[in-house]
Design an enzyme around this catalytic site. Structure first.
Site, mmCIF file in Angstrom:
data_model
loop_
_atom_site.group_PDB
_atom_site.id
_atom_site.type_symbol
_atom_site.label_atom_id
_atom_site.label_comp_id
_atom_site.label_asym_id
_atom_site.label_seq_id
_atom_site.Cartn_x
_atom_site.Cartn_y
_atom_site.Cartn_z
ATOM 1 N N HIS A 192 9.119 3.111 8.655
ATOM 2 C CA HIS A 192 8.959 2.237 9.820
ATOM 3 C C HIS A 192 7.725 2.689 10.593
ATOM 4 C CE1 HIS A 192 10.128 -0.582 12.896
ATOM 5 N NE2 HIS A 192 9.883 0.362 13.792
ATOM 6 N N GLN A 212 -1.132 3.873 9.220
ATOM 7 C CA GLN A 212 -0.913 3.651 7.776
ATOM 8 C C GLN A 212 -1.447 4.810 6.936
ATOM 9 O OE1 GLN A 212 -1.352 0.091 5.570
ATOM 10 N NE2 GLN A 212 0.743 -0.313 6.189
ATOM 11 N N LEU A 259 19.495 -1.678 12.150
ATOM 12 C CA LEU A 259 18.071 -1.866 11.836
ATOM 13 C C LEU A 259 17.225 -0.698 12.350
ATOM 14 C CD1 LEU A 259 16.003 -3.965 10.690
ATOM 15 C CD2 LEU A 259 15.737 -4.743 13.056
ATOM 16 N N ASP A 260 16.416 -0.130 11.469
ATOM 17 C CA ASP A 260 15.465 0.932 11.838
ATOM 18 C C ASP A 260 16.121 2.137 12.508
ATOM 19 O OD1 ASP A 260 13.463 -0.693 10.836
ATOM 20 O OD2 ASP A 260 13.082 -1.619 12.775
ATOM 21 N N SER A 281 0.820 -1.215 0.000
ATOM 22 C CA SER A 281 0.000 0.000 0.000
ATOM 23 C C SER A 281 0.852 1.263 0.000
ATOM 24 C CB SER A 281 -0.975 -0.002 1.185
ATOM 25 O OG SER A 281 -0.287 0.138 2.399
HETATM 26 C C1 GAR Z 1 3.994 -0.619 6.639
HETATM 27 O O1 GAR Z 1 3.145 -0.320 7.711
HETATM 28 C C2 GAR Z 1 5.427 -0.311 6.975
HETATM 29 O O2 GAR Z 1 5.551 0.765 7.855
HETATM 30 C C3 GAR Z 1 5.897 -1.577 7.609
HETATM 31 O O3 GAR Z 1 5.275 -2.601 6.873
HETATM 32 C C4 GAR Z 1 4.020 -2.135 6.400
HETATM 33 C C5 GAR Z 1 3.915 -2.485 4.932
HETATM 34 O O4 GAR Z 1 2.635 -2.200 4.444
HETATM 35 N N1 GAR Z 1 7.322 -1.691 7.554
HETATM 36 C C6 GAR Z 1 8.067 -2.238 8.520
HETATM 37 O O5 GAR Z 1 7.596 -2.751 9.502
HETATM 38 C C7 GAR Z 1 9.554 -2.205 8.268
HETATM 39 N N2 GAR Z 1 10.294 -2.407 9.476
HETATM 40 P P1 GAR Z 1 2.411 -2.092 2.874
HETATM 41 O O6 GAR Z 1 3.006 -3.355 2.243
HETATM 42 O O7 GAR Z 1 0.922 -2.049 2.739
HETATM 43 O O8 GAR Z 1 3.083 -0.841 2.384
#
Ligand code: GAR
Length: 214
Positions: free
Chosen positions: A106, A168, A141-142, A13
């Site tokens: 993140h 999100q 990391l992060d 997304s």
């Molecule tokens: C997002 O919320 C992003 O912040 C997180 O994964 C999700 C992916 O959603 N990323 C992490 O946790 C990285 N450490 P998406 O595939 O719908 O963009």
């Protein structure tokens, strides 16, 4: 024209939000997933973007997978590599190779809650504010120079799902913004690791602090 390559592992997304935002002077050259079943691959194809999978499970170790992935990414001559829900730890060679031109998002207000299950941990900890962070990627990391953050309130009735949803919505706003700044050449990291955003409305040598959204 600046080339952007986006790495995903799942829904995509954030990739979609970036692809749908108008980026004059930039092109999403490819979307690559380490998981062949990632839903985001179909989403990307639906948007007319070249999308491919490179399954990390068929490689003997992290280094050989990352080396092959780098070849694949570099065949699109990227100016910017965007990690959008790409759930793999990166090898040092990989991070070095894209140093200064790799962004990640993140789901927390870094430096709080690095790692996984950030929404659950925010609820458990009882923080009143939670959010998301876009940062340049460094070997840890992060961690890495912060480009932009967005905060959301944590409400008494929140579940992991409702909190994730609110975060999100902000991710989909701040990631395209950060990518636009990068593409416009407006981001600079100073020697202390702080990111400055050149303000289009300011004098050519003026800098503005990235906004923290309420
Ligand atoms: C997002 O919320 C992003 O912040 C997180 O994964 C999700 C992916 O959603 N990323 C992490 O946790 C990285 N450490 P998406 O595939 O719908 O963009």
């Amino acid at each position: 024209m600046k080339n952007i390559v986006i790495l995903i592992s799942g829904r995509g997304s954030n990739m979609e939000a970036i692809a749908r935002s108008v980026l004059p002077g930039a092109k999403i050259a490819a979307v690559i997933s380490n998981r062949p079943e990632a839903k985001g691959l179909e989403v990307a194809r639906g948007l007319g973007i070249e999308a491919l999978a490179l399954d990390h499970k068929i490689f003997p170790d992290r280094e050989s997978f990352d080396a092959r992935l780098m070849q694949e990414i570099d065949s699109f001559a990227p100016d910017l590599l965007v990690l959008a829900g790409y759930m793999r730890i990166l090898s040092d060679d990989f991070v070095r190779h894209y140093s200064g031109r790799m962004l990640n998002i993140h789901p927390s207000l870094l430096p709080s809650f690095t790692g996984l299950h950030t929404h659950r941990r925010a609820l458990e900890t009882g923080v009143r504010l939670h959010g998301a962070t876009v940062h340049f990627v460094t070997p840890d990391l992060d961690v890495g120079p912060i480009v932009i953050q967005a905060a959301v309130p944590v409400l008494p009735e929140d579940t992991e799902e409702t909190l994730a949803e609110r975060v999100q919505a902000q991710e989909h706003r701040i990631y395209p913004q950060a990518v636009r700044w990068f593409v416009e050449g407006r981001l600079e990291v100073d020697t202390t690791g702080h990111v400055h955003v050149r303000d289009a409305s300011a004098a050519p040598d003026g800098w503005s602090v990235p906004p923290v959204e309420p």
